[in-house]
Motif scaffolding. Structure first.
Motif, PDB file in Angstrom:
ATOM      1  N   ARG A 295      -9.623   7.750   1.331  1.00 29.10           N
ATOM      2  CA  ARG A 295      -9.761   6.444   0.680  1.00 29.10           C
ATOM      3  C   ARG A 295      -8.555   6.151  -0.207  1.00 29.10           C
ATOM      4  NH1 ARG A 295     -15.064   8.223  -0.417  1.00 29.10           N
ATOM      5  NH2 ARG A 295     -14.478   8.497  -2.614  1.00 29.10           N
ATOM      6  N   PHE A 296      -8.075   7.214  -0.910  1.00 33.86           N
ATOM      7  CA  PHE A 296      -6.917   7.029  -1.786  1.00 33.86           C
ATOM      8  C   PHE A 296      -5.693   6.606  -0.982  1.00 33.86           C
ATOM      9  CE2 PHE A 296      -3.039   9.004  -3.530  1.00 33.86           C
ATOM     10  CZ  PHE A 296      -2.938   8.284  -4.709  1.00 33.86           C
ATOM     11  N   HIS A 297      -5.444   7.310   0.141  1.00 33.67           N
ATOM     12  CA  HIS A 297      -4.273   6.974   0.949  1.00 33.67           C
ATOM     13  C   HIS A 297      -4.412   5.588   1.561  1.00 33.67           C
ATOM     14  CE1 HIS A 297      -3.442  11.533   1.405  1.00 33.67           C
ATOM     15  NE2 HIS A 297      -2.772  11.024   0.385  1.00 33.67           N
ATOM     16  N   ALA A 298      -5.633   5.277   2.011  1.00 37.42           N
ATOM     17  CA  ALA A 298      -5.841   3.939   2.570  1.00 37.42           C
ATOM     18  C   ALA A 298      -5.621   2.879   1.500  1.00 37.42           C
ATOM     19  CB  ALA A 298      -7.257   3.830   3.153  1.00 37.42           C
ATOM     20  N   GLU A 299      -6.166   3.130   0.319  1.00 38.91           N
ATOM     21  CA  GLU A 299      -5.999   2.173  -0.784  1.00 38.91           C
ATOM     22  C   GLU A 299      -4.536   2.094  -1.201  1.00 38.91           C
ATOM     23  OE1 GLU A 299      -7.521   1.684  -5.415  1.00 38.91           O
ATOM     24  OE2 GLU A 299      -8.645   2.944  -4.016  1.00 38.91           O
ATOM     25  N   LEU A 300      -3.878   3.270  -1.240  1.00 40.25           N
ATOM     26  CA  LEU A 300      -2.469   3.307  -1.618  1.00 40.25           C
ATOM     27  C   LEU A 300      -1.630   2.487  -0.651  1.00 40.25           C
ATOM     28  CD1 LEU A 300      -0.309   4.589  -3.492  1.00 40.25           C
ATOM     29  CD2 LEU A 300      -0.141   6.444  -1.844  1.00 40.25           C
ATOM     30  N   VAL A 301      -1.874   2.704   0.636  1.00 38.88           N
ATOM     31  CA  VAL A 301      -1.094   1.990   1.644  1.00 38.88           C
ATOM     32  C   VAL A 301      -1.386   0.497   1.594  1.00 38.88           C
ATOM     33  CG1 VAL A 301      -0.815   1.676   4.126  1.00 38.88           C
ATOM     34  CG2 VAL A 301      -0.820   3.968   3.164  1.00 38.88           C
ATOM     35  N   THR A 303      -2.466  -1.258  -0.932  1.00 36.59           N
ATOM     36  CA  THR A 303      -2.117  -1.940  -2.176  1.00 36.59           C
ATOM     37  C   THR A 303      -0.619  -1.905  -2.457  1.00 36.59           C
ATOM     38  OG1 THR A 303      -2.556   0.118  -3.389  1.00 36.59           O
ATOM     39  CG2 THR A 303      -4.341  -1.483  -3.258  1.00 36.59           C
ATOM     40  N   MET A 304       0.147  -1.260  -1.592  1.00 34.81           N
ATOM     41  CA  MET A 304       1.593  -1.245  -1.770  1.00 34.81           C
ATOM     42  C   MET A 304       2.162  -2.644  -1.568  1.00 34.81           C
ATOM     43  SD  MET A 304       2.800   2.307   0.078  1.00 34.81           S
ATOM     44  CE  MET A 304       4.530   1.946  -0.231  1.00 34.81           C
ATOM     45  N   ALA A 322      -1.780  -4.330   4.759  1.00 36.87           N
ATOM     46  CA  ALA A 322      -2.068  -5.704   4.354  1.00 36.87           C
ATOM     47  C   ALA A 322      -0.816  -6.409   3.846  1.00 36.87           C
ATOM     48  CB  ALA A 322      -3.159  -5.706   3.288  1.00 36.87           C
ATOM     49  N   ALA A 323       0.005  -5.690   3.063  1.00 35.09           N
ATOM     50  CA  ALA A 323       1.202  -6.316   2.505  1.00 35.09           C
ATOM     51  C   ALA A 323       2.177  -6.712   3.608  1.00 35.09           C
ATOM     52  CB  ALA A 323       1.875  -5.368   1.518  1.00 35.09           C
ATOM     53  N   GLY A 324       2.354  -5.846   4.620  1.00 39.81           N
ATOM     54  CA  GLY A 324       3.269  -6.151   5.705  1.00 39.81           C
ATOM     55  C   GLY A 324       2.803  -7.349   6.520  1.00 39.81           C
ATOM     56  N   VAL A 400       8.981   1.377   6.698  1.00 37.10           N
ATOM     57  CA  VAL A 400       8.632   0.742   5.425  1.00 37.10           C
ATOM     58  C   VAL A 400       9.609  -0.412   5.251  1.00 37.10           C
ATOM     59  CG1 VAL A 400       8.431   1.021   2.932  1.00 37.10           C
ATOM     60  CG2 VAL A 400       7.823   2.913   4.462  1.00 37.10           C
ATOM     61  N   PHE A 401       9.083  -1.634   5.066  1.00 36.13           N
ATOM     62  CA  PHE A 401       9.966  -2.791   4.944  1.00 36.13           C
ATOM     63  C   PHE A 401       9.558  -3.634   3.744  1.00 36.13           C
ATOM     64  CE2 PHE A 401       6.562  -3.685   7.870  1.00 36.13           C
ATOM     65  CZ  PHE A 401       6.130  -4.975   7.600  1.00 36.13           C
ATOM     66  N   SER A 402      10.570  -4.167   3.052  1.00 32.83           N
ATOM     67  CA  SER A 402      10.317  -4.951   1.846  1.00 32.83           C
ATOM     68  C   SER A 402      11.057  -6.276   1.926  1.00 32.83           C
ATOM     69  CB  SER A 402      10.757  -4.177   0.601  1.00 32.83           C
ATOM     70  OG  SER A 402      12.086  -3.728   0.733  1.00 32.83           O
TER      71      SER A 402
END
Length: 813
Positions: A295-301, A303-304, A322-324, A400-402
């Motif tokens: 859950r932490f890794h899923a949330e971390l990914v 919420t990035m 989600a961010a991507g 990883v893209f920003s």
């Protein structure tokens, strides 16, 4: 004879039977030797003596091979054997030869399949008569011996099996137990309980039978009732199949068990419960931890702020966070399966293909590319991609893209904000100046108020208030000077150069700087009052000093430090060349600022005066401070030199040319004076002499025995020498080396019941936790008049912990 043989062996079993049989045969036939042997399983030609009667006594059992002995026919062929002249016929058998055996008669012990399982026989060193009768008797007792041997072997097999099962039971990794219901407490009795059960529960079977399974392992009444109900259903044949129950061990630990049960009945038909218990506590903890990490890794990914993508070997989307997806204008599920080329601008497809080829050969990459928003809008992005391998083969990419849009816009704005940043830096300096100025004005107003009130009292009493009026005048002049220097500092575009008394200017600036520097930094000044004047803008020269001191303060922010400021003058030769300018020959005033911080590397030193260059963190500086110092020095016809080394601090020296004519510096005039009366002994501490003088006069006029010092360290030394010599401590807060709160804490340790008043002009800066820990009795906010001071002292001496000025909630330094 047969009757004697039967009588001698009838009641015997096992080893006793075989030994009695051998001895009775020897007696019955009057021979020296008789024997019973058992055939071994491996190898098949070997036997072991179960009993050997040797010349009147039993010999110890031993093994031997029948090859080359008369026993070979009995064991290997399963037939009766009669041999005479034995020692001569079997010369390889040393035992037969040495014993002098002459006659040998033996029959096999035959199992139900007719296989020889052993032998029964007699031997003699003489001639036997009626050997046919001997053989017949041996056959009778061979059947009995074989039956006993079969029974002994079966019994041994049962013992071995029982022992094997016992070892399995005791060494099982799961807890195994058997129990049945009983009518009295504790209502369940255990009859079997392996070692693992003791490890799991922390109790032995005897303890559980005495204390009770339910009563001990289920302390919660509700859980206990459910367990009892479940046990009742088990006795009715409803078995548990890996049901999870939580028990409480003897040491109080909660353990999770998977319990499986089966109903078994004894020979009388009574029901018993066989239970297997597997401790899954560690597994459940691991599962919870794995789930928490998932859950932490899923949330971390999710919420990035950066996009994260997983692509397959054909560069199709397998996953996006989600961010991507939001960055590209999609929902995450809408991108799955699409080709990567669909989400970049057409002109960027070739760059994407080139990057993909780099991934295919196992290399990571970092590159900028223009992504394509769902709406068609271009998105500048930074991509960091690494290859995914499966068994050494390329399986896709992890990226990883920003979004660089904001950064690109910020870069553009930064190019447009040069002048604003310069003004912000000046405003920052003004803010620090204002804070120090407020402190100084509070002190001056305190002097003015106190001295004015004392003067008024003297006038009403017909006394001349000369000292008090001089204090008022001196404080007013100092306030006027502060206002003038502040307005000069804040004035923009003032290019009029006037003669400046640098020592006086530096003294004034340092008085303000002391209030803004951290208390952990000791400020030392060495100012030559005979320095000649320089031509310049006072505000700019003051800014030079403030910038250099602020920069030095930052260099020592890791801990306690010392900052040295010196002012002097001297000549510079025609060949003088400094780091940032060539100086013409002449007389100069030198302002030097030295810190004992980290120093600078040659690389940093080479760029230290560049505009916007800074080694400070974000929000800690603009990079304009030293650039402005150099600019001001050059504008005044001077220069700046630097001496520094890593780990050895830095010294900045500003050279300002001496003015043709000098001006005499103005001198300051001193302080003020006291009606709630008292006689107690008061220790007053304030690093401002005017404030200390006012407190002495006011409190002395009210009858107190007042001792004054301008050094917090001196005050602490006095308290250490005689903690009971004072009835109250009145201390300023902002002082060099030792703050008022630090002094209060030390005083409280020496004298726990000593009332303490803390004076400050910036109550909101007080650290609430530190003030609480120091147990401050009262706070007195500057500026204060004589009556406020007298009330605060009287209140602190008379009342329990009353605060004259309340500390605001969440007060900070």
């Amino acid at each position: 004879m047969l009757r004697a043989l039967v009588a001698g062996t009838a009641a015997q079993t096992g080893d006793a039977f075989f030994c009695n049989l051998a001895s009775e045969l020897a007696r019955a036939f009057q021979v020296r030797w008789s024997f019973v042997t058992e055939r071994l399983a491996d190898p098949a030609d070997r036997v072991r003596t179960l009993a050997l009667w040797d010349t009147g006594q039993l010999a110890k059992p031993f093994e031997y091979s029948v090859i080359g002995t008369p026993c070979a026919g009995v064991i290997l062929s399963g037939r009766a054997v009669l041999e005479t002249d034995v020692a001569a016929r079997f010369p390889d058998d040393a035992w037969l030869r040495d014993a002098g055996v002459s006659t040998y008669v033996a029959v096999p012990l035959l199992d139900e399949a007719g296989r020889a399982t052993g032998g029964l026989g007699i031997m003699h060193d003489g001639v036997l008569h009626d050997t046919a009768g001997v053989e017949e008797v041996l056959r009778v007792f061979a059947a009995r011996a074989e039956a006993e041997l079969r029974r002994v072997r079966a019994e041994a097999a049962l013992r071995d099996e029982a022992e094997f099962r016992r070892r399995l039971f005791e060494r099982a990794s799961e807890g195994i137990c058997v129990c049945h219901a009983i009518p009295e407490f504790p209502f369940v009795r255990f009859t079997s309980w392996n070692a693992r059960m003791t490890e799991i529960t922390g109790h032995s079977m005897a303890e559980i039978n005495r204390l009770g399974w339910y009563q001990t392992l289920y302390p919660d009444a509700e859980v206990r009732e459910r367990a009892i109900s479940r046990m009742a259903s088990m006795r009715e044949g409803v078995d548990l199949a890996r049901e999870e129950w939580t028990i409480t061990r003897a040491d109080g630990q909660a353990r999770a068990l998977e319990i499986s049960t089966s109903l078994v009945r004894d020979e009388a038909g009574a029901p018993h419960v066989l239970a297997l218990m597997h401790d899954v506590t560690a597994r459940r903890a691991q599962e919870r931890e794995i789930e928490r990490l998932r859950r932490f890794h899923a949330e971390l990914v999710d919420t990035m702020s950066e996009g994260i993508a997983v692509m397959d070997a054909d560069n199709r989307w397998l996953y996006v966070n989600a961010a991507g997806a939001r960055m590209l204008g999609y929902e995450p599920g809408e991108l799955i399966g699409r080709e990567g080329s669909e989400t970049v601008m057409p002109e960027a497809v070739s760059l994407l293909d080139k990057a993909l080829e780099t991934r295919r050969v196992g290399q990571a990459g970092r590159y900028e590319i223009t992504l394509r928003h769902r709406s068609g809008r271009a998105i500048p992005a930074l991509v960091h991609a690494v290859p995914r391998l499966d068994g050494g083969r390329f399986a896709g990419s992890l990226s990883v893209f920003s979004d660089l849009t904001a950064q690109k816009e910020a870069d553009q704005r930064e190019r447009e904000l040069g002048n604003r940043l310069r003004q912000a830096q000046k405003q920052e300096a003004l803010g620090r100046l204002a804070a120090g100025l407020a402190h100084d004005f509070n002190n001056l107003l305190t002097v003015i108020l106190g001295a004015t009130q004392i003067a008024a009292e003297k006038l009403s009493a017909g006394e001349p208030p000369t000292d008090e009026l001089q204090s008022v005048e001196a404080a007013a002049r100092r306030a006027e000077e502060l206002v003038r220097s502040t307005l000069t500092f804040a004035r923009r575009g003032d290019d009029v150069f006037r003669p400046i008394d640098v020592p006086a200017l530096v003294h004034g600036a340092l008085a303000m700087l002391r209030q803004t520097l951290p208390s952990s930094i000791e400020l030392r000044a060495a100012v030559d009052p005979a320095c000649p004047q320089v031509l310049g803008a006072a505000a700019e020269i003051e800014q030079v000093l403030m910038n250099l001191c602020t920069n030095a303060s930052h260099a020592m922010r890791g801990g306690p430090g010392r900052l040295d400021v010196s002012v002097g003058s001297g000549g510079v030769g025609a060949d003088a060349s400094l780091r940032n300018a060539d100086l013409t020959e002449g007389e100069y005033v030198m302002i030097s600022v030295t810190d004992y911080g980290a120093g600078m590397t040659p690389e940093v030193l080479a760029r230290v005066f560049e505009p916007y260059f800074t080694t400070k963190g974000v929000g800690e500086g603009t990079g304009l401070g030293l650039a402005s110092v150099l600019g001001i020095a050059r504008r005044h016809g001077g220069a700046v030199d630097v001496e520094t080394a890593p780990g050895k601090g830095s010294t900045f020296v500003v050279y300002l040319p001496v003015a043709p004519d000098g001006i005499t510096a103005e001198t300051e005039v001193p302080p003020p004076p006291p009606t709630l009366r008292g006689h107690e002994r008061v220790l007053c501490v304030d690093d401002e002499p005017l404030i200390a003088s006012v407190c002495l006069r006011v409190l002395s006029a009210f009858g107190y025995d007042v001792n004054v010092t301008t050094s917090a360290e001196d005050a602490l030394d006095r308290l250490k020498a005689a903690p009971e010599a004072y009835d109250l401590l009145l201390t300023d807060h902002t002082m060099p080396k030792l703050t008022g709160i630090a002094l209060a804490s030390a005083a409280r340790a020496l004298r726990p019941d000593l009332p303490i008043i803390l004076c400050t002009g910036q109550l909101e800066w007080i650290d609430r936790q530190q003030a609480t820990a120091a147990a401050i009795t009262a706070f007195l906010e500057k500026p204060f008049d004589r009556n406020s001071l007298a009330r605060a002292v009287r209140s602190a001496l008379d009342g329990p912990q009353a605060s004259t000025a309340p500390l605001p909630p969440g007060g900070s330094k």
